[in-house]
Design a protein around this motif. Structure first.
Motif, mmCIF file in Angstrom:
data_model
loop_
_atom_site.group_PDB
_atom_site.id
_atom_site.type_symbol
_atom_site.label_atom_id
_atom_site.label_comp_id
_atom_site.label_asym_id
_atom_site.label_seq_id
_atom_site.Cartn_x
_atom_site.Cartn_y
_atom_site.Cartn_z
ATOM 1 N N THR A 284 -9.405 -0.352 -2.905
ATOM 2 C CA THR A 284 -8.256 0.458 -3.438
ATOM 3 C C THR A 284 -8.667 2.130 -3.381
ATOM 4 O O THR A 284 -7.822 2.748 -2.724
ATOM 5 C CB THR A 284 -7.647 -0.081 -4.759
ATOM 6 N N ASP A 285 -9.712 2.380 -4.137
ATOM 7 C CA ASP A 285 -10.092 3.676 -4.157
ATOM 8 C C ASP A 285 -10.622 4.420 -3.023
ATOM 9 O O ASP A 285 -10.271 5.681 -2.535
ATOM 10 C CB ASP A 285 -11.418 3.943 -5.282
ATOM 11 N N ASP A 286 -11.106 3.610 -2.119
ATOM 12 C CA ASP A 286 -11.597 4.065 -0.782
ATOM 13 C C ASP A 286 -10.151 4.361 0.200
ATOM 14 O O ASP A 286 -10.021 5.444 0.898
ATOM 15 C CB ASP A 286 -12.428 3.170 0.100
ATOM 16 N N ILE A 287 -9.497 3.441 0.069
ATOM 17 C CA ILE A 287 -8.060 3.803 0.748
ATOM 18 C C ILE A 287 -7.323 4.864 0.227
ATOM 19 O O ILE A 287 -6.841 5.669 1.180
ATOM 20 C CB ILE A 287 -7.225 2.636 0.575
ATOM 21 N N LEU A 288 -7.317 5.059 -0.966
ATOM 22 C CA LEU A 288 -6.582 6.391 -1.465
ATOM 23 C C LEU A 288 -7.442 7.482 -1.205
ATOM 24 O O LEU A 288 -6.721 8.436 -0.965
ATOM 25 C CB LEU A 288 -6.618 6.114 -2.952
ATOM 26 N N LYS A 289 -8.566 7.436 -1.087
ATOM 27 C CA LYS A 289 -9.613 8.613 -0.593
ATOM 28 C C LYS A 289 -9.416 9.101 0.782
ATOM 29 O O LYS A 289 -9.450 10.301 1.237
ATOM 30 C CB LYS A 289 -10.836 8.550 -1.005
ATOM 31 N N ASP A 290 -9.619 8.019 1.708
ATOM 32 C CA ASP A 290 -9.952 8.265 3.183
ATOM 33 C C ASP A 290 -8.945 7.819 3.920
ATOM 34 O O ASP A 290 -8.941 8.278 5.223
ATOM 35 C CB ASP A 290 -11.094 7.259 3.470
ATOM 36 N N LEU A 291 -7.660 7.289 3.458
ATOM 37 C CA LEU A 291 -6.540 7.183 4.495
ATOM 38 C C LEU A 291 -5.415 7.666 3.826
ATOM 39 O O LEU A 291 -4.493 7.059 3.068
ATOM 40 C CB LEU A 291 -6.470 5.669 4.590
ATOM 41 N N PRO A 292 -5.166 8.947 3.808
ATOM 42 C CA PRO A 292 -3.945 9.656 3.265
ATOM 43 C C PRO A 292 -2.821 9.490 3.799
ATOM 44 O O PRO A 292 -1.738 9.408 3.111
ATOM 45 C CB PRO A 292 -4.411 11.391 3.724
ATOM 46 N N GLU A 293 -2.663 8.711 5.127
ATOM 47 C CA GLU A 293 -1.327 8.374 5.447
ATOM 48 C C GLU A 293 -0.648 7.220 4.750
ATOM 49 O O GLU A 293 0.511 6.729 4.885
ATOM 50 C CB GLU A 293 -1.496 7.758 6.903
ATOM 51 N N VAL A 294 -1.747 6.441 3.899
ATOM 52 C CA VAL A 294 -0.941 5.339 2.963
ATOM 53 C C VAL A 294 -0.356 6.078 1.805
ATOM 54 O O VAL A 294 -0.734 6.696 1.073
ATOM 55 C CB VAL A 294 -2.195 4.418 2.427
ATOM 56 N N ASP A 295 0.723 5.168 1.518
ATOM 57 C CA ASP A 295 1.682 5.740 0.377
ATOM 58 C C ASP A 295 1.651 4.725 -0.906
ATOM 59 O O ASP A 295 2.123 5.098 -1.732
ATOM 60 C CB ASP A 295 3.220 5.966 1.052
ATOM 61 N N ALA A 296 1.318 3.563 -0.811
ATOM 62 C CA ALA A 296 1.184 2.548 -1.710
ATOM 63 C C ALA A 296 0.111 1.317 -1.442
ATOM 64 O O ALA A 296 0.246 1.157 -0.150
ATOM 65 C CB ALA A 296 2.843 2.078 -1.950
ATOM 66 N N ILE A 297 -0.251 0.923 -2.526
ATOM 67 C CA ILE A 297 -1.180 -0.244 -2.273
ATOM 68 C C ILE A 297 -0.789 -1.323 -3.439
ATOM 69 O O ILE A 297 -0.382 -1.247 -4.423
ATOM 70 C CB ILE A 297 -2.660 0.134 -2.586
ATOM 71 N N ILE A 298 -0.925 -2.461 -2.701
ATOM 72 C CA ILE A 298 -0.392 -3.671 -3.336
ATOM 73 C C ILE A 298 -1.561 -4.774 -3.295
ATOM 74 O O ILE A 298 -1.924 -5.272 -2.189
ATOM 75 C CB ILE A 298 1.000 -4.276 -2.855
ATOM 76 N N GLY A 299 -2.258 -5.143 -4.275
ATOM 77 C CA GLY A 299 -3.200 -6.186 -4.226
ATOM 78 C C GLY A 299 -2.769 -7.725 -3.935
ATOM 79 O O GLY A 299 -1.607 -7.859 -3.838
ATOM 80 N N THR A 300 -3.810 -8.520 -3.711
ATOM 81 C CA THR A 300 -3.446 -10.032 -3.264
ATOM 82 C C THR A 300 -2.886 -10.812 -4.371
ATOM 83 O O THR A 300 -1.999 -11.647 -3.712
ATOM 84 C CB THR A 300 -4.860 -10.746 -3.008
ATOM 85 N N ASN A 301 -2.738 -10.531 -5.496
ATOM 86 C CA ASN A 301 -1.888 -11.297 -6.565
ATOM 87 C C ASN A 301 -0.603 -10.592 -6.904
ATOM 88 O O ASN A 301 0.026 -10.908 -7.970
ATOM 89 C CB ASN A 301 -2.768 -11.581 -7.745
ATOM 90 N N SER A 302 -0.466 -9.439 -6.324
ATOM 91 C CA SER A 302 0.742 -8.751 -6.555
ATOM 92 C C SER A 302 2.087 -8.480 -5.379
ATOM 93 O O SER A 302 2.709 -7.494 -5.515
ATOM 94 C CB SER A 302 0.501 -7.263 -7.096
ATOM 95 N N TYR A 303 2.220 -9.260 -4.524
ATOM 96 C CA TYR A 303 2.701 -9.002 -3.331
ATOM 97 C C TYR A 303 4.331 -9.233 -3.757
ATOM 98 O O TYR A 303 5.156 -8.733 -2.907
ATOM 99 C CB TYR A 303 2.493 -9.947 -2.245
ATOM 100 N N ASP A 304 4.694 -9.697 -4.839
ATOM 101 C CA ASP A 304 6.126 -9.908 -5.202
ATOM 102 C C ASP A 304 6.472 -8.365 -5.862
ATOM 103 O O ASP A 304 7.622 -8.335 -6.400
ATOM 104 C CB ASP A 304 6.115 -10.778 -6.369
ATOM 105 N N GLU A 305 5.547 -7.361 -5.811
ATOM 106 C CA GLU A 305 5.906 -5.749 -6.227
ATOM 107 C C GLU A 305 6.466 -5.154 -5.083
ATOM 108 O O GLU A 305 6.501 -3.798 -5.228
ATOM 109 C CB GLU A 305 4.971 -5.266 -7.182
ATOM 110 N N LEU A 306 6.444 -5.769 -3.701
ATOM 111 C CA LEU A 306 6.616 -4.888 -2.633
ATOM 112 C C LEU A 306 7.859 -3.999 -2.784
ATOM 113 O O LEU A 306 7.812 -2.806 -2.569
ATOM 114 C CB LEU A 306 6.591 -5.982 -1.378
ATOM 115 N N VAL A 307 8.975 -4.644 -3.075
ATOM 116 C CA VAL A 307 10.262 -4.045 -3.047
ATOM 117 C C VAL A 307 10.243 -2.842 -4.116
ATOM 118 O O VAL A 307 10.705 -1.784 -3.779
ATOM 119 C CB VAL A 307 11.554 -4.889 -3.299
ATOM 120 N N LYS A 308 9.444 -3.016 -5.202
ATOM 121 C CA LYS A 308 9.509 -1.988 -6.140
ATOM 122 C C LYS A 308 8.341 -0.817 -5.731
ATOM 123 O O LYS A 308 8.931 0.277 -5.670
ATOM 124 C CB LYS A 308 8.874 -2.552 -7.413
#
Length: 442
Positions: A86-110
């Protein structure tokens, strides 16, 4: 609002993707297949081994360019890479706007709704790795005639090379009533083959019922009208019981096929891997399966170049493969994964040697597979039709020996038109290393 969905990695990840697609459609989003037209792109990532992680990262970078070259308003990253880095994506991939973990995919719409607010926030949804996400409607991406049934999440094994328990958590079985409801719904929608998947299928139920319950689940699934084949993947050899073998042998709908990853045969390597079997155990389990079902197709996977492996150990593995004559086999070069015990071990094997050993294993298996396929000449097999090669005028199908995407095909000649999802009897007339050829038996 158009969403492009990219699912990478394993079949278990694909099931998560199908649930997310259902949530998107139920909340008014439309699914597209064009990067240029997409308003939102979701990438469900894999990070099981280094190659998968590199593919996930490159896919994110490539798709992020559509913020400049398309309509893209948000890039959402889900799955194993999102959970693990998670932290590496936020730091190194600025094109990413949101991150959803493996146990949270039901939060996609939110997450998408927050991104569309354009308030500069980059939401991160990472629930604790306990329990299971809420599952709504599922949109199949497999053509509609076969489906993966994910019966559990996570893993309690602690193999020293594997990061899955840290990415997916401990083993959590899906309640049987939920699985049976899902399987019935899939059958009503035209699914004829169920493929049972989990990080480990053979200990299903141990956490919620206090005992292994895969056999009970299988008997219940076999009662569902419309389901003709049930296939078992990811069966750990030490957990294969006599009850399971008897169930497989006695229930006509259960394919005489099992995916049984063993990883190696050398006892020192197996101990260092944290595996629970030795060579004698593996041979005994295979013998029990073959005694109960002489036509069973055994699939396994192997790791080449685990720390401390020597040429002598590798040759022991080659001999073992020849002796066992597995019907299906895949081999992977060992991948050094951060946070795993094996990554800290001495005597790491050079990449070039790992790949050499992997090639030798697969060349050995190629000869075995050719010899095994020859034995099917003249036999009549039930075949599940999956499509047609118009330029060749032949149909493509699978036998009970073939799991989608990882095993072979049977190429079917027929004077009458066949349709995907149809079962036909086919007489085998030819073969190559991995595939069969046959004629429809009238």
């Amino acid at each position: 609002m158009k969403v492009l969905f990219v699912s990478l990695g394993c079949d278990k990840n694909l099931v998560d993707s199908e649930h997310m697609l259902g949530d998107l459609i139920d909340n008014g989003f439309s699914i597209c297949d064009s990067e240029e037209e997409a308003d939102i792109i979701v990438v469900n990532t894999c990070s099981f081994i280094a190659d998968a992680m590199e593919e996930s990262i490159q896919t994110i970078i490539d798709l992020g360019s559509y913020k400049e070259n398309g309509h893209l308003q948000g890039l959402i990253v889900t799955g194993c890479l999102a959970q693990r880095f998670t932290d590496d994506i936020l730091k190194d991939l600025p094109e990413v706007d949101a991150i959803i973990g493996t146990n949270s995919y039901d939060e996609l719409v939110k997450a998408i709704n927050i991104v569309l607010e354009k308030n500069g926030k980059k939401p991160v949804f990472k629930k604790e790795l306990v329990g299971l996400p809420r599952d709504g409607r599922r949109v199949l991406t497999t053509g509609g005639h076969y489906a993966y049934l994910k019966i559990a999440e996570g893993c309690n094994k602690r193999c020293t090379y594997c990061a899955i328990p840290y990415i997916r958590g401990n083993y959590r079985s899906v309640p049987m009533e939920a699985l049976l409801a899902e399987a019935n719904e899939l059958a009503e929608g035209g699914v004829k083959e169920l493929i049972l998947v989990a990080q480990e299928t053979t200990v299903y139920g141990i956490d919620i019922y206090g005992e292994k319950s895969l056999t009970r689940l299988l008997h219940e699934l076999c009662k569902i009208d419309g389901i003709e084949w049930i296939r078992i993947l990811y069966a750990y050899p030490e957990e294969i019981t006599d009850d399971l073998i008897e169930c497989m042998a006695s229930e006509p709908k259960i394919c005489h096929y099992i995916d049984m990853p063993i990883q190696h045969c050398n006892e020192d390597i197996l101990k260092k891997m944290g595996r629970k079997t030795n060579k004698a155990d593996i041979m005994a389990i295979a013998a029990r399966l073959r005694a109960a079902m002489p036509d069973i197709s055994l699939r396994t996977t192997l790791i080449c170049g685990f720390p401390g492996e020597t040429e002598e150990m590798h040759q022991e593995l080659i001999t073992f493969i020849k002796d066992m004559s597995f019907d299906r086999l895949g081999a992977f070069a060992y991948s050094k994964e951060d946070g795993t015990v094996a990554a800290t071990m001495d005597n790491q094997v050079e990449d070039e040697l790992k790949l050499k050993w992997q090639d030798e294993v697969m060349l050995c298996q190629k000869d075995i597979s050719l010899s095994n396929n020859e034995k099917y000449i003249g036999r009549v097999l039930k075949v599940f039709i999956e499509g047609k090669l118009p330029e060749d005028g032949v149909f493509i199908g699978r036998t009970y020996r073939d799991t989608p995407s990882v095993d072979g095909f049977i190429f079917v000649n027929s004077d009458t038109e066949l349709v995907s999802g149809q079962f036909v009897d086919v007489e085998v007339t030819g073969y190559d290393e991995y595939d069969l050829i046959g004629d429809v038996k009238l």
